[in-house]
Scaffold this active site. Structure first.
Site, PDB file in Angstrom:
ATOM      1  N   GLU A  95      -9.597  -0.229  -2.681  1.00 11.26           N
ATOM      2  CA  GLU A  95     -10.605  -1.013  -1.804  1.00 11.26           C
ATOM      3  C   GLU A  95     -11.014  -0.309  -0.428  1.00 11.26           C
ATOM      4  OE1 GLU A  95      -7.254  -3.758   0.125  1.00 11.26           O
ATOM      5  OE2 GLU A  95      -9.143  -4.256   1.385  1.00 11.26           O
TER       6      GLU A  95
ATOM      7  N   GLY B  12      -5.607  -1.534  -1.056  1.00  9.72           N
ATOM      8  CA  GLY B  12      -5.432  -0.090  -0.617  1.00  9.72           C
ATOM      9  C   GLY B  12      -6.191   0.089   0.556  1.00  9.72           C
TER      10      GLY B  12
ATOM     11  N   ASP C 290       0.951  -1.169   0.099  1.00  8.30           N
ATOM     12  CA  ASP C 290      -0.005   0.022  -0.072  1.00  8.30           C
ATOM     13  C   ASP C 290       0.712   1.334  -0.021  1.00  8.30           C
ATOM     14  OD1 ASP C 290      -1.928  -1.690   0.190  1.00  8.30           O
ATOM     15  OD2 ASP C 290      -2.609  -1.371   2.205  1.00  8.30           O
TER      16      ASP C 290
HETATM   17  O1  F6P Z   1      -0.511  -5.133   2.960  1.00  2.00           O
HETATM   18  C1  F6P Z   1      -1.735  -4.402   2.749  1.00  2.00           C
HETATM   19  C2  F6P Z   1      -2.999  -5.106   2.127  1.00  2.00           C
HETATM   20  O2  F6P Z   1      -2.540  -5.432   1.174  1.00  2.00           O
HETATM   21  C3  F6P Z   1      -4.071  -4.324   2.281  1.00  2.00           C
HETATM   22  O3  F6P Z   1      -4.130  -3.419   1.071  1.00  2.00           O
HETATM   23  C4  F6P Z   1      -5.365  -5.390   2.302  1.00  2.00           C
HETATM   24  O4  F6P Z   1      -6.474  -4.761   2.852  1.00  2.00           O
HETATM   25  C5  F6P Z   1      -4.784  -6.360   3.085  1.00  2.00           C
HETATM   26  O5  F6P Z   1      -3.439  -6.308   3.080  1.00  2.00           O
HETATM   27  C6  F6P Z   1      -5.276  -7.291   3.047  1.00  2.00           C
HETATM   28  O6  F6P Z   1      -4.660  -8.642   3.387  1.00  2.00           O
HETATM   29  P1  F6P Z   1      -5.158  -9.941   4.261  1.00  2.00           P
HETATM   30  O7  F6P Z   1      -6.166 -10.288   3.570  1.00  2.00           O
HETATM   31  O8  F6P Z   1      -3.859 -10.766   4.539  1.00  2.00           O
HETATM   32  O9  F6P Z   1      -5.428  -9.141   5.935  1.00  2.00           O
END
Ligand code: F6P
Length: 429
Positions: free
Chosen positions: A299, A247, A203
């Site tokens: 997102e 994001g 991000d």
């Molecule tokens: O690293 C950040 C990110 O990529 C965010 O954009 C996203 O919401 C999140 O990780 C989702 O990761 P997980 O599903 O592993 O919690």
């Protein structure tokens, strides 16, 4: 302005009196720093006030180091969500420790901070150059990862028992907060253990760091989805392509993916609120004028428009509503009511943009982040993260890196360029 009052000083475990075993390299002079501000007016203002402008210590190999490399044991841990380049950073740290400093024992803690917590009983991997030789060709992390914190005292007990002198923590803001707490506990116990962070987030939302590794790859990996969405949109009457990109609170991936795929007509990011009716009206106008539209939504965009934000994940992140599905349904319903038959294709590349191996640029970046993390640790720096500022690697206190989240400034140049590229209305509120 408030940035001027934060501390840019990096903590040291003690004096560096041991000659570095590195040869044939350009050592960093301890007096080298990089300025935080780049605008002349701010720097002149500081100097006129009789202050030294805020600055970061430059990263790199020092001629005199703190640790005696011959007896050293080090540890590496990767935490949080996956990110392209994690294996490159692990490899770079191991290679630098072995070949630059002659350190022979490097333990890879398994599954994030769980690997340091006694209750899980995860056995660390012993990392050698042979073992890590090819790992940069793979996505993910050979160590495994997890979200969430563990008992700090227990983790420091593990470091003490294993005789680890430098712990490298590769992770985002939650991981860095954990690393900060570990470094503080180490300090309270009067131990000489360095804690060095390597900032990881696709991000790109860590403050005082111009870019984090994996971001470049994530933006590149979003291209096939945007390309396909555009192709589908132009291939149909009233075609709409809609792509959701990761994001949570910072829309850098969506913004840069928009600049990288300049066919995008609407870019929606968490930092810029919009009214649904105004967005839908603008979408309708776009369709009437051009017959197709391409939308990229970060997102975390439009979360205030959706009901039902439920719970938190292990990192304490709020579980978000799905902006992609919401926009898909709302667009179809609105345009349908207006008698416009649309052909909407929604693509969510989801984890595919972060589970890939690093691209060339990120690989090179990860190598240097890993090397500089090792140099910092060997020089006895602690409670810090390797930063990148004005194209220089820096030493950044963790407290600064986690002081606030880096987000897109809606009044700044990046967002202005995104608007110039998409042609979407400046205000949708
Ligand atoms: O690293 C950040 C990110 O990529 C965010 O954009 C996203 O919401 C999140 O990780 C989702 O990761 P997980 O599903 O592993 O919690």
């Amino acid at each position: 302005m408030e940035d001027n009052y934060l501390s840019y000083e990096v903590l040291k475990l003690g004096e560096c009196n041991i000659p570095s075993p590195m040869t044939r390299i350009k050592f960093v002079n301890e007096e080298e720093h990089v300025l935080y501000h780049s605008n002349l007016e701010e720097i002149v203002h500081q100097l006129n006030e009789g202050k030294r402008p805020p600055h970061f210590e430059i990263a790199g190999p020092r001629e005199k180091i703190f640790f005696d490399h011959s007896k050293l044991k080090c540890g590496i841990v990767t935490c949080g969500g996956l990110c392209p380049g994690l294996n490159d950073v692990i490899r770079a740290i191991v290679m630098s420790l072995f070949y630059h400093y002659g350190v022979k024992t490097v333990s890879g803690f398994r599954f994030g901070y769980e690997g340091l917590a006694s209750k899980y009983g995860h056995v660390p991997l012993e990392l050698t150059p042979e073992m890590v030789n090819n790992i940069h060709q793979m996505g993910g992390t050979i160590l495994g990862s997890s979200r969430g914190s563990q008992d700090i005292a227990d983790m420091v007990d593990t470091l003490e028992q294993m005789n680890v002198s430098i712990l490298f923590t590769i992770g985002g803001d939650g991981t860095l907060r954990g690393a900060q707490a570990i470094a503080e506990e180490v300090g309270r116990r009067g131990l000489k253990i360095a804690v060095i962070g390597v900032p990881k987030t696709i991000d790109n939302d860590i403050s005082y760091i111009q870019q984090s590794f994996g971001f470049d790859t994530a933006v590149s990996e979003s291209r096939p989805a945007i390309y396909s969405a555009h192709t589908e949109a132009v291939g149909a009457r009233n075609g709409i392509g809609l792509v959701k990109l990761m994001g949570r609170e910072s829309g850098f991936i969506a913004a840069h993916a928009t600049l990288a795929n300049s066919e995008v007509n609407f870019c929606l990011v968490p930092e810029v609120r919009f009214k649904l009716e105004l967005f839908l009206k603008a979408l309708r106008e776009r369709l009437e004028k051009r017959g197709h539209a391409l939308i990229v939504a970060g997102e975390g965009a439009g979360q205030d428009l959706m009901e039902g934000i439920h719970g938190r994940d292990a990192s304490g992140h709020i579980s978000f509503g799905d902006i992609g599905i919401f926009l898909r349904d709302q667009s179809k319903a609105y345009l349908g009511k207006a008698g416009i038959e649309v052909n909407l294709k929604y693509i969510d590349p989801s984890y595919t943009i972060r589970s890939m191996p690093a691209n060339g640029r990120d690989s090179a970046f990860c190598l240097l982040l890993g090397y500089n993390a090792v140099h910092a640790g060997m020089a006895g720096r602690t409670n810090m993260v390797v930063g990148f500022w004005k194209n220089e690697f820096t030493h950044l206190p963790i407290s600064l890196a986690v002081s606030h989240r880096k987000t897109i400034d809606p009044g700044g140049r990046l967002w202005s360029n995104v608007l110039a590229c998409t042609g979407q209305p400046r205000e949708l509120i």
